[in-house]
Each structure stands twice: as structure tokens, then as C-alpha cells.
Write a protein that holds these residues in place. Sequence first.
Motif, PDB file in Angstrom:
ATOM      1  N   THR A 276       0.840  -1.190   0.000  1.00 26.54           N
ATOM      2  CA  THR A 276       0.000   0.000   0.000  1.00 26.54           C
ATOM      3  C   THR A 276       0.879   1.246   0.000  1.00 26.54           C
ATOM      4  OG1 THR A 276      -1.672   1.241   1.268  1.00 26.54           O
ATOM      5  CG2 THR A 276      -0.282  -0.257   2.509  1.00 26.54           C
ATOM      6  N   ILE A 277       0.656   2.101  -0.989  1.00 25.46           N
ATOM      7  CA  ILE A 277       1.436   3.324  -1.154  1.00 25.46           C
ATOM      8  C   ILE A 277       0.621   4.469  -0.583  1.00 25.46           C
ATOM      9  CG2 ILE A 277       2.578   4.828  -2.808  1.00 25.46           C
ATOM     10  CD1 ILE A 277       2.409   2.306  -4.737  1.00 25.46           C
ATOM     11  N   ASN A 278       1.109   5.090   0.458  1.00 24.59           N
ATOM     12  CA  ASN A 278       0.366   6.118   1.174  1.00 24.59           C
ATOM     13  C   ASN A 278       1.017   7.483   0.981  1.00 24.59           C
ATOM     14  OD1 ASN A 278      -1.467   4.229   2.742  1.00 24.59           O
ATOM     15  ND2 ASN A 278       0.543   3.471   3.327  1.00 24.59           N
ATOM     16  N   TYR A 279       0.181   8.484   0.647  1.00 27.57           N
ATOM     17  CA  TYR A 279       0.664   9.849   0.465  1.00 27.57           C
ATOM     18  C   TYR A 279      -0.092  10.751   1.425  1.00 27.57           C
ATOM     19  CZ  TYR A 279       2.271  14.061  -1.959  1.00 27.57           C
ATOM     20  OH  TYR A 279       2.868  15.268  -2.259  1.00 27.57           O
ATOM     21  N   ALA A 280       0.638  11.427   2.301  1.00 23.76           N
ATOM     22  CA  ALA A 280       0.026  12.316   3.285  1.00 23.76           C
ATOM     23  C   ALA A 280       0.977  13.465   3.586  1.00 23.76           C
ATOM     24  CB  ALA A 280      -0.291  11.561   4.573  1.00 23.76           C
ATOM     25  N   SER A 281       0.447  14.685   3.628  1.00 25.96           N
ATOM     26  CA  SER A 281       1.226  15.882   3.990  1.00 25.96           C
ATOM     27  C   SER A 281       2.486  16.030   3.140  1.00 25.96           C
ATOM     28  CB  SER A 281       1.594  15.840   5.480  1.00 25.96           C
ATOM     29  OG  SER A 281       0.444  15.729   6.284  1.00 25.96           O
ATOM     30  N   SER A 332      -7.085   5.412   9.699  1.00 26.46           N
ATOM     31  CA  SER A 332      -7.843   6.367   8.885  1.00 26.46           C
ATOM     32  C   SER A 332      -9.311   6.443   9.289  1.00 26.46           C
ATOM     33  CB  SER A 332      -7.718   6.006   7.402  1.00 26.46           C
ATOM     34  OG  SER A 332      -8.082   4.653   7.188  1.00 26.46           O
ATOM     35  N   SER A 333      -9.678   5.815  10.381  1.00 30.73           N
ATOM     36  CA  SER A 333     -11.056   5.846  10.860  1.00 30.73           C
ATOM     37  C   SER A 333     -11.489   7.280  11.173  1.00 30.73           C
ATOM     38  CB  SER A 333     -11.183   4.983  12.120  1.00 30.73           C
ATOM     39  OG  SER A 333     -12.481   5.066  12.661  1.00 30.73           O
ATOM     40  N   GLY A 334     -12.717   7.611  10.792  1.00 36.23           N
ATOM     41  CA  GLY A 334     -13.266   8.921  11.095  1.00 36.23           C
ATOM     42  C   GLY A 334     -13.150   9.927   9.967  1.00 36.23           C
ATOM     43  N   LEU A 335     -12.404   9.603   8.917  1.00 30.84           N
ATOM     44  CA  LEU A 335     -12.304  10.496   7.770  1.00 30.84           C
ATOM     45  C   LEU A 335     -13.497  10.280   6.833  1.00 30.84           C
ATOM     46  CD1 LEU A 335      -8.511  10.085   6.838  1.00 30.84           C
ATOM     47  CD2 LEU A 335      -9.569  11.914   8.184  1.00 30.84           C
ATOM     48  N   ARG A 336     -13.771  11.260   6.000  1.00 29.35           N
ATOM     49  CA  ARG A 336     -14.638  11.023   4.855  1.00 29.35           C
ATOM     50  C   ARG A 336     -13.841  10.164   3.884  1.00 29.35           C
ATOM     51  NH1 ARG A 336     -18.817  14.211   5.693  1.00 29.35           N
ATOM     52  NH2 ARG A 336     -19.709  13.952   3.602  1.00 29.35           N
ATOM     53  N   ASN A 357       3.503   7.359 -10.403  1.00 31.95           N
ATOM     54  CA  ASN A 357       3.207   8.680 -10.962  1.00 31.95           C
ATOM     55  C   ASN A 357       1.811   9.154 -10.569  1.00 31.95           C
ATOM     56  OD1 ASN A 357       5.703   8.565 -12.203  1.00 31.95           O
ATOM     57  ND2 ASN A 357       4.894   7.904 -14.187  1.00 31.95           N
ATOM     58  N   GLN A 358       0.834   8.236 -10.575  1.00 26.14           N
ATOM     59  CA  GLN A 358      -0.524   8.589 -10.170  1.00 26.14           C
ATOM     60  C   GLN A 358      -0.572   9.052  -8.718  1.00 26.14           C
ATOM     61  OE1 GLN A 358      -3.929   7.981 -12.021  1.00 26.14           O
ATOM     62  NE2 GLN A 358      -2.330   8.740 -13.390  1.00 26.14           N
ATOM     63  N   THR A 359       0.137   8.328  -7.862  1.00 27.18           N
ATOM     64  CA  THR A 359       0.156   8.681  -6.434  1.00 27.18           C
ATOM     65  C   THR A 359       0.710  10.081  -6.233  1.00 27.18           C
ATOM     66  OG1 THR A 359       0.539   6.344  -5.909  1.00 27.18           O
ATOM     67  CG2 THR A 359       0.932   7.941  -4.160  1.00 27.18           C
ATOM     68  N   LEU A 360       1.829  10.371  -6.862  1.00 32.16           N
ATOM     69  CA  LEU A 360       2.467  11.681  -6.700  1.00 32.16           C
ATOM     70  C   LEU A 360       1.611  12.781  -7.322  1.00 32.16           C
ATOM     71  CD1 LEU A 360       6.179  10.705  -7.450  1.00 32.16           C
ATOM     72  CD2 LEU A 360       5.177  11.271  -5.226  1.00 32.16           C
ATOM     73  N   PHE A 361       1.054  12.513  -8.504  1.00 36.93           N
ATOM     74  CA  PHE A 361       0.262  13.545  -9.185  1.00 36.93           C
ATOM     75  C   PHE A 361      -0.957  13.942  -8.362  1.00 36.93           C
ATOM     76  CE2 PHE A 361      -3.240  14.773 -11.979  1.00 36.93           C
ATOM     77  CZ  PHE A 361      -2.682  15.851 -12.646  1.00 36.93           C
ATOM     78  N   TYR A 362      -1.754  12.943  -7.963  1.00 36.36           N
ATOM     79  CA  TYR A 362      -2.992  13.272  -7.239  1.00 36.36           C
ATOM     80  C   TYR A 362      -2.708  13.673  -5.792  1.00 36.36           C
ATOM     81  CZ  TYR A 362      -5.711  11.890 -11.261  1.00 36.36           C
ATOM     82  OH  TYR A 362      -6.248  11.835 -12.515  1.00 36.36           O
ATOM     83  N   GLY A 363      -1.670  13.113  -5.204  1.00 36.61           N
ATOM     84  CA  GLY A 363      -1.307  13.533  -3.854  1.00 36.61           C
ATOM     85  C   GLY A 363      -0.949  15.006  -3.802  1.00 36.61           C
ATOM     86  N   LEU A 373      -5.177  11.664   3.505  1.00 39.25           N
ATOM     87  CA  LEU A 373      -4.434  10.492   3.053  1.00 39.25           C
ATOM     88  C   LEU A 373      -5.004  10.009   1.731  1.00 39.25           C
ATOM     89  CD1 LEU A 373      -2.466   8.046   3.643  1.00 39.25           C
ATOM     90  CD2 LEU A 373      -4.427   6.947   4.750  1.00 39.25           C
ATOM     91  N   ILE A 374      -4.115   9.713   0.778  1.00 43.09           N
ATOM     92  CA  ILE A 374      -4.541   8.935  -0.374  1.00 43.09           C
ATOM     93  C   ILE A 374      -3.666   7.696  -0.419  1.00 43.09           C
ATOM     94  CG2 ILE A 374      -5.259  11.017  -1.605  1.00 43.09           C
ATOM     95  CD1 ILE A 374      -3.023  10.447  -3.610  1.00 43.09           C
ATOM     96  N   SER A 375      -4.252   6.615  -0.899  1.00 42.90           N
ATOM     97  CA  SER A 375      -3.552   5.332  -0.864  1.00 42.90           C
ATOM     98  C   SER A 375      -3.868   4.539  -2.125  1.00 42.90           C
ATOM     99  CB  SER A 375      -3.985   4.548   0.377  1.00 42.90           C
ATOM    100  OG  SER A 375      -3.351   3.294   0.434  1.00 42.90           O
ATOM    101  N   TYR A 376      -2.823   3.991  -2.722  1.00 44.69           N
ATOM    102  CA  TYR A 376      -2.964   3.085  -3.852  1.00 44.69           C
ATOM    103  C   TYR A 376      -2.434   1.728  -3.396  1.00 44.69           C
ATOM    104  CZ  TYR A 376      -4.065   6.987  -6.970  1.00 44.69           C
ATOM    105  OH  TYR A 376      -4.670   8.058  -7.572  1.00 44.69           O
ATOM    106  N   ASP A 377      -3.348   0.765  -3.267  1.00 42.32           N
ATOM    107  CA  ASP A 377      -2.995  -0.558  -2.735  1.00 42.32           C
ATOM    108  C   ASP A 377      -2.840  -1.554  -3.870  1.00 42.32           C
ATOM    109  OD1 ASP A 377      -3.448   0.806  -0.428  1.00 42.32           O
ATOM    110  OD2 ASP A 377      -5.180  -0.360   0.215  1.00 42.32           O
ATOM    111  N   LEU A 378      -1.747  -2.301  -3.843  1.00 39.81           N
ATOM    112  CA  LEU A 378      -1.427  -3.244  -4.906  1.00 39.81           C
ATOM    113  C   LEU A 378      -1.589  -4.665  -4.381  1.00 39.81           C
ATOM    114  CD1 LEU A 378       1.965  -1.556  -5.912  1.00 39.81           C
ATOM    115  CD2 LEU A 378      -0.362  -0.784  -6.427  1.00 39.81           C
TER     116      LEU A 378
END
Length: 493
Positions: A276-281, A332-336, A357-363, A373-378
Motif C-alpha cells: 500500500t502506497i500512502n501519500y500524506a502531507s 484512517s477511521s473517522g475520515l470522509r 506517478n498517479q500517487t504523486l500527481f494526485y497527492g 491520506l490517499i492510498s494506492y494498494d497493490l
Amino acid sequence: MLMTLLPCLSFAVVSGLISLSTSTELRRADYTATCQEIAASVSSASQVHYSGSFQYTEDNEHWASSSSQTSACSFEPANAQDVGIALQILAMDQTPFAVKSGGHSANPGFSSTPGVQIALFSFSDIVYDPNSQTAAIGMGLIWDDVYSELEQYNMTVVGAKTTGVGVGGIVLGGGYSYLSNQYGLSVDNVVSFELVMPNGTVANITNSSNPDLFYGLRGGFNNFGIVTTVTMKTYTQSQVWGGLISYTADQWDAVNTAIANFVLTVTDPKACVYSTINYASGLAVIFTILFYDAPTYPDDIFDELLAIPHSDKDISTRAYSNFIQTLPANASSGLRAMFHWVPIEQFTSPMLQMIKNQTLFYGELLLQSSEVLISYDLVPLLPSLYSHSDTPSAFPSLRNSGQGYSFIEVYYGWTDPNDDEVMLQLGAESAAYMKQFAVDAGQNVSNALIYPNCAPPGTALADMYGDAVGILHSIRNATDPGNVMGLTGGWRF
């Protein structure tokens, strides 16, 4: 003239608001009357709760805050018969309701309501039968509890792959697991359902007793009534080897290379990788779960991933229930929240670079929003994934090579309701791009179906169920001619 119009306009607006508020209060009063009628009709073992009580709050709370609503009351039935009584009252009063198992759905209104919130927490028994090697499991449980309880018998079932997920959505929606390479999906391992029919009667649904309903329930969710207990096949379970290893972004390319090599060379069905690739802050972190269904893993199978410099590692020989808790999904509980799902065949090096590239672009694009948080899970799986059951199911209705056998799970989490539309739009945009990338690379997934548990709001039924939609419509019409289940949320046939 303007001075004359303004008071009239203000009066009209205020009158409209008062009318709207009055209408809402009247509807809520009607719903409360239904709550009181249910409370007066069911056994003393079942309970109706109202705002202000702990039980009411727990019954209405969801993992994603965007999924919660304020119900008129919550109802905790203690037995299937009381569920049937409540369904008859709800049908008679035409009161909206929702059914909650674990509350992990991210789609608004799927397991929440302004009417009567039915919470299945009291269905919490787990009964293991050593003769048939099956387990009867209450729909109010989370999978963590199921795995822990069955460990005393050295057995397990095919359930959720992350902590905190309820039984209901998995066994009624599909269910991908670390054990799926060996045993198929959760729906492939169901033996029977205890179903409260829309008319209030209780039935035991098996493939022999009612093949149409058995087909529909395995992937068709709550279109056909309310399931209170599911009986599943069990499998011998020893301790397993695995856990979580974390990498910083400077190791991303090395991790991608190792995953591509794993996919190319490993065909052992006991082995699984979930990254799971996580992008935050503004920062990207890669969490990778390594799993082998035995106390030790064969030489070399994970060595490339283990050799990459990492920031943290929690890998050992452990109980399966302990292993499931290594990925901090509840953080991540409690987020929309929004999920999307991209079926593919294989994770190649170009595809893994594209996902980076998708993770970095949309993050980076969403940094100015309330994104947390956005996450792309493989999740790479084996081509034999869908071959473990000869009994057809509502999902996946497509089990040939065109369905793919691996997938990318997209998750966006944020806080501001004003960002809902843009998050859903961009998540869908990213998912569509990734699917087209796979198709353009020659992967046979142009008509692959979307996993309903990870499909965002508004997804067409045909995109999840394909040619089975017509059959499912017919089963629903035969089972629920009064459209009682149309009073609740979710994917409706």
C-alpha cells in the motif's frame, strides 16, 4: 420597488425554510413512531435505542464519517425472529432503514439512514462443527474476532485481509483474502445463510434448498433480505510467517522492482504480497505486507523485498489473527472516504511506475484540499484465483480470463464535506486512467467487473455484475415483490 420586494423575498425564504424544517420534523416523528412500534412488538431480548445513549452512538457510527447519518433510533435485534417482526413493521409504515454489520462501507447511505438503524451486534456467536469442518458465524462480528475464536481449533476461514472489517460486507459482497490463492473468495466458501426474508419469515438458504437465492446472496448484498448468520467452510491453520515492512520514498523504485520480480517468479499459492502506497502531507511511504501460510517461508521467496533498506519492520512467525492486525487500517477511521477498484492481470514494471506517478500527481494536486491520506494498494494474485468454486455467484459473475486476477484498490480520505465531489471525481479519473493503461498494455481487462465493496457511489450495476444484472433483477422481484428492501441503501437490483 426593491425595498418593497426584499421583505417579501425574505418572508418567502424564511417561510420555505420553516416549511422544510417542519416537514423534516414530521418525517422524523413518523420514524420515531415506527421505532416505538418495533420496541413494543419484539421480544425483551432485543433493544431500541435513542439519541443520547452509548448504544445509539455505537450503532450509528461508521468507519468513514461520510457514511454516518442521524437515525430516528437504532434497533439491536437479539434473534432472527425479531428481525422479521421489524421488517414487517418497516414495510407497513414504509419507514427507511439500514443494516449495519461492521460499518466499514465508505458509500453514504449504504448502511446508514435517517429512519431505523438496524445494528446486528447481538449476532456474535461462532459455532465450529468439527464433523462438517464448518463454522456458523454471526453477522455482527468483525473478522478479527472470528480468526481469534477459531484458533483454539487450529482452523480459520476466508475473510477480510485487514483489521476492523465486519463479516457482512465481505460474505455478501465477494471477499478477497491472503488465503484466496488457495481457497478462493469468501463467497466461494459459504455453505449456507440464515436469511430473514422481506416478508419476515426465516429461511436457511443453501445451494440445494434455493439455488437462485444462494447465487444472489453471494455477491448481491442485502437485496433479498437480512442475513443474520453465515456458515462457512473452515481450513486447518497453523501459525503463519509475515507482517509489515515500511519503506521511505527513496526506496520506491527498488520496491517496485522487487514486486515485479515476485509477480513474475512466485507461483506458490501460500505466498502473498500486499503493498500500500500512502501519500500524506506531501510525503509518500510504502507499507508492504509479506505473508506465507506456514511458520517459515521457502528460501529466496521474499529475500529481495527484505534486503531493501527499510524504516520499520514487524515480521515474525505469529498467529493468523495477530498477522491481520499488522496493517494499521483503523488509523484512517473517522475520515470522509472513497474507494475505487481497478482489476488487472499482472503488475509489470511499467505499471508500477505508472501507479507511482498517479500517487504523486494526485497527492500533490490535492494538497490544497482537506486531503489527509490517499492510498494506492497493490494486490497481486494468481491466475487460478477464480477457479476455486464450481457454483456461480452474483459476484464475480465473470470468472474467465477477462476478469483479471490482481487489482489496485484506490482510497482517498479527507475531512471537509465541501470536497466530496472533487474527491469522487478525481478518484474516478485516476481509476479510469489506470484501467486504460492496463488495456493499452495488452491486459485482457477491458470488460472486467468492479468489486462492489470498492465501487464508488453511482457505479452502474452492469459495471459490477455484467450480464448477471437481469437474473438478479428477476431473483429480487420473486423474493421481494413488495420492494421492502428498497427501503434500505446499497446497490439495488
